[in-house]
Design an enzyme around this catalytic site. Structure first.
Site, PDB file in Angstrom:
ATOM      1  N   HIS A  35      17.114 -31.770  26.664  1.00 41.50           N
ATOM      2  CA  HIS A  35      18.552 -31.906  26.947  1.00 41.50           C
ATOM      3  C   HIS A  35      19.362 -31.718  25.662  1.00 41.50           C
ATOM      4  CE1 HIS A  35      16.727 -34.812  30.006  1.00 41.50           C
ATOM      5  NE2 HIS A  35      17.351 -33.947  30.777  1.00 41.50           N
ATOM      6  N   GLN A  59      20.016 -33.900  45.658  1.00 39.42           N
ATOM      7  CA  GLN A  59      18.934 -32.965  45.332  1.00 39.42           C
ATOM      8  C   GLN A  59      17.546 -33.589  45.453  1.00 39.42           C
ATOM      9  OE1 GLN A  59      20.576 -32.333  41.260  1.00 39.42           O
ATOM     10  NE2 GLN A  59      18.438 -32.264  40.628  1.00 39.42           N
ATOM     11  N   LEU A 189       8.784 -30.704  27.917  1.00 41.28           N
ATOM     12  CA  LEU A 189       9.408 -32.027  27.991  1.00 41.28           C
ATOM     13  C   LEU A 189      10.085 -32.201  29.352  1.00 41.28           C
ATOM     14  CD1 LEU A 189      11.130 -32.585  24.521  1.00 41.28           C
ATOM     15  CD2 LEU A 189       8.775 -33.009  25.209  1.00 41.28           C
ATOM     16  N   ARG A 192      10.148 -36.756  33.855  1.00 46.82           N
ATOM     17  CA  ARG A 192       9.072 -37.228  34.751  1.00 46.82           C
ATOM     18  C   ARG A 192       7.730 -37.358  34.025  1.00 46.82           C
ATOM     19  NH1 ARG A 192      12.143 -34.021  38.939  1.00 46.82           N
ATOM     20  NH2 ARG A 192      12.845 -35.579  40.430  1.00 46.82           N
TER      21      ARG A 192
END
Ligand code: AMP
Length: 284
Positions: A35, A59, A189, A192
């Site tokens: 991110h 989603q 990465l 989860r």
């Protein structure tokens, strides 16, 4: 400076006062270097960056991990501040709605659906998933009105769905795809990954290793793809694969006769955790 906004009405007010163009990074939080690589890119291009943290219920399927998805806002804000420190001239607005109704008021029932792309591969395993993604991203684009929005190629099909939505609806935003950030082992990465035990993390390497193997068999040559497809059939004898496919990199079509670039897309499942990854290979 980091400004935290939890209400849509406040976001609209702030956005209305913005004088400079805005870069945008939409996420579901629980931030990691993947991110932050999108965020750094946005900060390198914009003095004002909007960053959303919203675990979007639309989603997730009914039996998926919406409730247990890691929510770590305080730590996310620390990581955002730390990254922002490298860009002293920039400002960040973090939109982290506390309630789903801030993004989807109870009377909002519009669904954005990108036909075709949304119903194959990941969309076949997770019916409705990409409608949920397209609907939330569209709504966030309407609120944030970014000049550019940054997405990870790690979620390659998602990136294509968003690109297609923007094109079809003629939205005035430039969608940028950023490279996948991996652990040294090759594991992409993902929020989860923390569901995995140490042993499973080792088993998970089957995913990146298999895709690398297929990419090196292809070696940028179309004539090698048949061999790679044969190898992929053998690899998939392991029932933990949800899918492992070689597709056109733009349409995700199985027909690659005219392809200039292909994508190898796979999902490998360890207990309930579905690990998703892909590689793109240019053809000569
Ligand atoms: P998420 O919070 O999982 O919805 O991801 C938010 C954004 O970060 C999406 O555009 C993802 O594709 C991107 N992203 C997630 N993991 C990675 C990674 N390992 N490398 C690069 N981008 C990533």
């Amino acid at each position: 400076m980091v400004t935290l906004i939890k209400k849509t009405s406040e976001l609209e007010l702030r956005r209305g006062q913005e004088k400079k163009p805005v870069g945008f990074v939409p996420t579901m939080g629980n931030l990691h270097q993947g991110h932050l690589s999108l965020f750094e890119k946005a900060l390198s291009e914009f003095e004002v960056v909007y960053f959303s943290i919203f675990v979007n219920p639309k989603q997730f399927g009914p039996h998926e991990d919406f409730n247990k998805y890691p929510r770590t806002l305080d730590n996310d804000l620390l990581l955002i501040q730390k990254t922002l420190n490298k860009f002293p001239k920039s400002e960040v607005v973090v939109f982290a709605p506390a309630e789903t109704s801030e993004v989807f008021p109870p009377d909002s029932d519009q669904v954005i659906s990108v036909e075709g792309l949304s119903h194959i591969l990941e969309g076949e395993v997770r019916p409705g998933h990409f409608d949920g993604v397209a609907t939330v991203v569209h709504r966030l684009f309407q609120l944030v009105r970014p000049t550019k929005a940054y997405f990870g190629l790690k979620d390659y099909q998602q990136y294509l769905v968003i690109k297609k939505m923007v094109k079809d609806l003629m939205l005035p935003v430039d969608v940028v795809g950023m490279p996948t950030i991996r652990e040294e082992s090759g594991l992409a990465l993902s929020s989860r990954n923390q569901y995995l035990t140490d042993e499973e993390k080792v088993e998970a390497l089957t995913l990146s290793k298999s895709m690398k193997k297929l990419a090196s068999l292809i070696n940028h040559k179309k004539e090698n793809i048949q061999t790679a497809m044969g190898e992929s059939q053998k690899i998939k004898e392991d029932r933990r694969w949800n899918y492992l496919e070689i597709r056109d990199a733009v349409t995700l079509s199985e027909d690659i006769s005219e392809s200039k670039k292909i994508a190898i897309l796979g999902v490998f499942q360890l207990r309930e955790t579905r690990l998703l990854d892909n590689l793109q290979v240019e053809l000569q």
